[in-house]
Scaffold this motif. Structure first.
Motif, short mmCIF file in Angstrom:
data_model
loop_
_atom_site.label_atom_id
_atom_site.label_comp_id
_atom_site.label_asym_id
_atom_site.label_seq_id
_atom_site.Cartn_x
_atom_site.Cartn_y
_atom_site.Cartn_z
N HIS A 89 31.64 29.88 41.80
CA HIS A 89 31.95 30.79 42.89
C HIS A 89 32.15 32.22 42.38
O HIS A 89 31.61 33.18 42.95
CB HIS A 89 33.22 30.31 43.61
N ILE A 90 32.89 32.37 41.29
CA ILE A 90 33.16 33.70 40.73
C ILE A 90 31.88 34.36 40.23
O ILE A 90 31.73 35.58 40.31
CB ILE A 90 34.22 33.61 39.61
N GLU A 94 29.48 36.94 45.96
CA GLU A 94 30.73 37.39 46.58
C GLU A 94 31.67 38.05 45.57
O GLU A 94 32.47 38.91 45.92
CB GLU A 94 31.43 36.20 47.25
N PHE A 95 31.54 37.65 44.30
CA PHE A 95 32.37 38.24 43.25
C PHE A 95 31.49 39.03 42.27
O PHE A 95 31.13 40.16 42.54
CB PHE A 95 33.18 37.16 42.53
N PHE A 96 31.12 38.44 41.12
CA PHE A 96 30.42 39.19 40.08
C PHE A 96 28.92 39.33 40.28
O PHE A 96 28.29 40.19 39.67
CB PHE A 96 30.68 38.55 38.71
N LYS A 128 29.41 44.72 37.41
CA LYS A 128 28.60 44.69 38.63
C LYS A 128 27.87 46.02 38.87
O LYS A 128 27.75 46.49 39.98
CB LYS A 128 29.47 44.32 39.83
N ARG A 164 40.09 45.40 40.55
CA ARG A 164 38.72 44.88 40.61
C ARG A 164 37.92 45.49 41.75
O ARG A 164 36.69 45.62 41.67
CB ARG A 164 38.73 43.35 40.70
N SER A 165 38.61 45.90 42.81
CA SER A 165 37.90 46.49 43.95
C SER A 165 37.18 47.78 43.56
O SER A 165 36.18 48.15 44.18
CB SER A 165 38.86 46.76 45.10
N VAL A 169 34.22 44.38 43.35
CA VAL A 169 34.57 42.96 43.34
C VAL A 169 35.86 42.83 44.16
O VAL A 169 36.96 42.71 43.61
CB VAL A 169 34.76 42.43 41.91
N ALA A 171 36.46 40.72 47.02
CA ALA A 171 36.61 39.56 47.91
C ALA A 171 38.06 39.09 47.97
O ALA A 171 38.72 38.94 46.94
CB ALA A 171 35.71 38.43 47.44
#
Length: 194
Positions: A89-90, A94-96, A128, A164-165, A169, A171
Motif C-alpha cells: 500500500h505504501i 496513494e503514498f510513494f 516522489k 511528508r505532505s 505524500v 494521504a
C-alpha cells in the motif's frame, strides 16, 4: 645527509602527508545500515518502518570536515513495515508511487562541524519527484580499520524529521501523522582493491 637526499626526503614526507589528508570515499554497507521512520497513527500508536537497502557514498575529509559530503539512494522496494499488505500500500500511488518514483535520494549541500563527533548535514531530500531541504543531526560512532573486513570503515547515527505532505505524500493526514521522524544508522567502508 647531503642536500639532494634531504630534499628527496622532504618531498616524500610531504607526499605522504598529502595522501593521509586526502578525502576518503566510503561506500555504504546496506547489510549494516538502516533508515527507520515513524509516524503517529490516529494518536494511538507510533508505528515504524525500515528501509534496508541503503546505497551510496560518504566522502570524509578529516582535515576539513566541512568539505565532506553524503550521497544516498534508497530504493522504495526495500521498505519493511512487517505487514506485507501495508508495504504494498505504501509503495502504491496513494503514498510513494514507487512504480513512477522508485527511489528516495539525499544529497548533502553543506556540512557543519559542532566538534569532532557531531555534525549538521544539510542537504536535498527527494521523494516522489519533489526536492526539499532537510538537516541531519549526525554523530560519528567510530572511524577505524574494521576488525573483520580489515577495511577502513566509518559509522554514523543520524536523525531528522519533516512533514511528508511537503513531498506530495499526504494521504490520511492528519489522522495518520504528517510529521515523519527518521533515525539512521550506517556503516561504510573503503571498497577493497581488486
Amino acid at each position: 645527509m647531503n642536500l639532494k637526499a634531504l630534499t628527496l626526503g622532504l618531498v616524500v614526507a610531504s607526499a605522504a602527508t598529502f595522501a593521509i589528508a586526502k578525502p576518503v570515499a566510503y561506500q555504504i554497507d546496506p547489510t549494516h545500515s538502516a533508515t527507520v521512520f515513524s509516524w503517529s497513527h490516529f494518536g494511538f500508536s507510533i508505528p515504524s518502518a525500515n528501509f534496508s537497502d541503503i546505497q551510496g557514498t560518504i566522502n570524509v575529509d578529516n582535515e576539513k570536515p566541512a568539505a565532506s559530503s553524503v550521497n544516498v539512494t534508497i530504493p522504495l522496494s526495500s521498505i519493511n513495515t512487517n505487514v506485507a499488505a501495508l508495504d504494498k500500500h505504501i509503495q502504491g500511488a496513494e503514498f510513494f508511487d514507487a512504480a513512477k518514483y522508485p527511489n528516495i535520494t539525499f544529497k548533502s549541500t553543506k556540512v557543519e562541524t559542532k566538534d569532532k563527533k557531531h555534525f549538521k548535514i544539510m542537504g536535498d531530500l527527494t521523494i516522489k519527484g519533489v526536492t526539499k531541504p532537510v538537516v541531519l543531526d549526525a554523530t560519528l560512532n567510530k572511524q577505524a580499520v574494521h576488525p573483520m573486513t580489515k577495511l577502513p570503515t566509518i559509522g554514523f547515527n543520524a536523525t531528522t524529521s519533516f512533514n511528508r505532505s511537503a513531498f506530495g505524500v499526504a494521504a490520511y493526514v492528519p489522522n495518520v501523522g504528517d510529521k515523519i521522524t527518521v533515525n539512521i544508522t550506517t556503516e561504510a567502508s573503503v571498497p577493497a582493491k581488486k
